[in-house]
Motif scaffolding. Structure first.
Motif, mmCIF file in Angstrom:
data_model
loop_
_atom_site.group_PDB
_atom_site.id
_atom_site.type_symbol
_atom_site.label_atom_id
_atom_site.label_comp_id
_atom_site.label_asym_id
_atom_site.label_seq_id
_atom_site.Cartn_x
_atom_site.Cartn_y
_atom_site.Cartn_z
ATOM 1 N N ASP A 7 -67.451 48.434 73.974
ATOM 2 C CA ASP A 7 -68.638 48.918 74.683
ATOM 3 C C ASP A 7 -68.992 50.334 74.259
ATOM 4 O O ASP A 7 -70.147 50.761 74.360
ATOM 5 N N VAL A 8 -68.023 51.080 73.793
ATOM 6 C CA VAL A 8 -68.242 52.448 73.337
ATOM 7 C C VAL A 8 -68.401 52.500 71.824
ATOM 8 O O VAL A 8 -69.219 53.246 71.294
ATOM 9 N N LEU A 9 -67.627 51.690 71.120
ATOM 10 C CA LEU A 9 -67.577 51.761 69.661
ATOM 11 C C LEU A 9 -68.872 51.273 69.002
ATOM 12 O O LEU A 9 -69.341 51.885 68.033
ATOM 13 N N VAL A 10 -69.469 50.212 69.505
ATOM 14 C CA VAL A 10 -70.679 49.649 68.871
ATOM 15 C C VAL A 10 -71.846 50.643 68.919
ATOM 16 O O VAL A 10 -72.465 50.913 67.880
ATOM 17 N N PRO A 11 -72.189 51.232 70.086
ATOM 18 C CA PRO A 11 -73.287 52.215 70.067
ATOM 19 C C PRO A 11 -72.971 53.442 69.212
ATOM 20 O O PRO A 11 -73.859 53.986 68.542
ATOM 21 N N PHE A 12 -71.708 53.862 69.219
ATOM 22 C CA PHE A 12 -71.324 55.006 68.383
ATOM 23 C C PHE A 12 -71.537 54.694 66.907
ATOM 24 O O PHE A 12 -72.085 55.511 66.164
ATOM 25 N N LEU A 13 -71.101 53.532 66.461
ATOM 26 C CA LEU A 13 -71.260 53.160 65.059
ATOM 27 C C LEU A 13 -72.731 53.023 64.674
ATOM 28 O O LEU A 13 -73.123 53.413 63.570
ATOM 29 N N LEU A 14 -73.538 52.468 65.565
ATOM 30 C CA LEU A 14 -74.976 52.351 65.289
ATOM 31 C C LEU A 14 -75.630 53.731 65.166
ATOM 32 O O LEU A 14 -76.412 53.976 64.244
ATOM 33 N N LEU A 15 -75.292 54.631 66.094
ATOM 34 C CA LEU A 15 -75.869 55.967 66.063
ATOM 35 C C LEU A 15 -75.391 56.744 64.835
ATOM 36 O O LEU A 15 -76.186 57.403 64.153
ATOM 37 N N ALA A 16 -74.105 56.665 64.534
ATOM 38 C CA ALA A 16 -73.568 57.364 63.363
ATOM 39 C C ALA A 16 -74.175 56.807 62.078
ATOM 40 O O ALA A 16 -74.528 57.570 61.170
ATOM 41 N N SER A 17 -74.321 55.492 61.996
ATOM 42 C CA SER A 17 -74.915 54.877 60.799
ATOM 43 C C SER A 17 -76.364 55.310 60.611
ATOM 44 O O SER A 17 -76.784 55.628 59.491
ATOM 45 N N ALA A 18 -77.131 55.322 61.695
ATOM 46 C CA ALA A 18 -78.537 55.738 61.604
ATOM 47 C C ALA A 18 -78.632 57.191 61.133
ATOM 48 O O ALA A 18 -79.451 57.523 60.264
ATOM 49 N N ASN A 19 -77.793 58.064 61.682
ATOM 50 C CA ASN A 19 -77.806 59.473 61.263
ATOM 51 C C ASN A 19 -77.391 59.632 59.804
ATOM 52 O O ASN A 19 -77.996 60.400 59.062
ATOM 53 N N ILE A 20 -76.368 58.907 59.381
ATOM 54 C CA ILE A 20 -75.904 58.995 57.991
ATOM 55 C C ILE A 20 -76.971 58.499 57.025
ATOM 56 O O ILE A 20 -77.203 59.099 55.974
ATOM 57 N N ILE A 21 -77.645 57.418 57.369
ATOM 58 C CA ILE A 21 -78.696 56.875 56.505
ATOM 59 C C ILE A 21 -79.847 57.869 56.364
ATOM 60 O O ILE A 21 -80.328 58.141 55.255
ATOM 61 N N ILE A 22 -80.294 58.442 57.486
ATOM 62 C CA ILE A 22 -81.405 59.396 57.435
ATOM 63 C C ILE A 22 -81.018 60.652 56.656
ATOM 64 O O ILE A 22 -81.775 61.134 55.806
ATOM 65 N N LEU A 23 -79.828 61.180 56.916
ATOM 66 C CA LEU A 23 -79.402 62.389 56.212
ATOM 67 C C LEU A 23 -79.174 62.132 54.722
ATOM 68 O O LEU A 23 -79.459 63.002 53.888
ATOM 69 N N SER A 24 -78.703 60.941 54.370
ATOM 70 C CA SER A 24 -78.526 60.603 52.953
ATOM 71 C C SER A 24 -79.872 60.487 52.246
ATOM 72 O O SER A 24 -80.028 60.964 51.109
ATOM 73 N N CYS A 25 -80.838 59.864 52.907
ATOM 74 C CA CYS A 25 -82.186 59.772 52.323
ATOM 75 C C CYS A 25 -82.799 61.159 52.150
ATOM 76 O O CYS A 25 -83.443 61.438 51.137
ATOM 77 N N TRP A 26 -82.601 62.020 53.135
ATOM 78 C CA TRP A 26 -83.123 63.384 53.043
ATOM 79 C C TRP A 26 -82.503 64.103 51.852
ATOM 80 O O TRP A 26 -83.184 64.770 51.078
ATOM 81 N N THR A 27 -81.192 63.957 51.683
ATOM 82 C CA THR A 27 -80.512 64.614 50.570
ATOM 83 C C THR A 27 -80.998 64.074 49.229
ATOM 84 O O THR A 27 -81.153 64.828 48.267
ATOM 85 N N ALA A 28 -81.266 62.773 49.151
ATOM 86 C CA ALA A 28 -81.690 62.177 47.883
ATOM 87 C C ALA A 28 -83.158 62.462 47.573
ATOM 88 O O ALA A 28 -83.514 62.708 46.421
ATOM 89 N N LEU A 29 -84.017 62.446 48.594
ATOM 90 C CA LEU A 29 -85.455 62.532 48.354
ATOM 91 C C LEU A 29 -86.018 63.955 48.431
ATOM 92 O O LEU A 29 -86.998 64.268 47.751
ATOM 93 N N ALA A 30 -85.455 64.809 49.272
ATOM 94 C CA ALA A 30 -85.962 66.181 49.414
ATOM 95 C C ALA A 30 -84.787 67.124 49.643
ATOM 96 O O ALA A 30 -84.604 67.652 50.739
ATOM 97 N N PRO A 31 -83.964 67.346 48.620
ATOM 98 C CA PRO A 31 -82.765 68.169 48.815
ATOM 99 C C PRO A 31 -83.108 69.636 49.107
ATOM 100 O O PRO A 31 -84.162 70.136 48.716
ATOM 101 N N LEU A 32 -82.190 70.286 49.799
ATOM 102 C CA LEU A 32 -82.352 71.711 50.083
ATOM 103 C C LEU A 32 -82.002 72.517 48.831
ATOM 104 O O LEU A 32 -81.137 72.125 48.054
ATOM 105 N N GLU A 33 -82.675 73.649 48.669
ATOM 106 C CA GLU A 33 -82.416 74.540 47.543
ATOM 107 C C GLU A 33 -82.097 75.928 48.083
ATOM 108 O O GLU A 33 -82.717 76.390 49.035
ATOM 109 N N PHE A 34 -81.120 76.600 47.468
ATOM 110 C CA PHE A 34 -80.773 77.961 47.846
ATOM 111 C C PHE A 34 -81.766 78.912 47.204
ATOM 112 O O PHE A 34 -81.985 78.879 45.992
ATOM 113 N N VAL A 35 -82.370 79.780 48.014
ATOM 114 C CA VAL A 35 -83.388 80.715 47.526
ATOM 115 C C VAL A 35 -83.006 82.126 47.965
ATOM 116 O O VAL A 35 -82.702 82.361 49.134
ATOM 117 N N ARG A 36 -82.998 83.075 47.020
ATOM 118 C CA ARG A 36 -82.739 84.479 47.333
ATOM 119 C C ARG A 36 -84.009 85.270 47.021
ATOM 120 O O ARG A 36 -84.537 85.209 45.912
#
Length: 87
Positions: A7-36
């Motif tokens: 009851d706890v593990l399934v929602p956690f895995l769904l939420l973690a998976s959704a966050n990982i997918i979105i953050l991975s897409c962000w890293t692949a499609l619009a990565p952050l750049e260090f600017v000085r």
């Protein structure tokens, strides 16, 4: 009713998976750049005295907005669902 580990593990895995997918897409499609960015002013040897630095989204300025909105919506829904369950 007894709460099981699933009851706890399934929602956690769904939420973690959704966050990982979105953050991975962000890293692949619009990565952050260090600017000085140097401030105006130099020392006696014409070296820059101070600067400002940070990470910014590469490419166009609005590239990170869809990813931030998706993360905010998914996590806000999770918080609202948890509050409804706790009530």
């Amino acid at each position: 009713m007894v709460v099981t580990k699933w009851d706890v593990l399934v929602p956690f895995l769904l939420l973690a998976s959704a966050n990982i997918i979105i953050l991975s897409c962000w890293t692949a499609l619009a990565p952050l750049e260090f600017v000085r960015t140097p401030h105006s002013g130099t020392d006696s040897w014409n070296r820059v005295v101070s600067s400002t630095c940070g990470c910014r989204v590469g490419g166009n300025e609005g590239a990170g907005v869809p990813f931030l909105v998706a993360l905010a919506v998914i996590n806000l829904i999770a918080v609202l669902f948890a509050n409804a369950q706790a009530y």
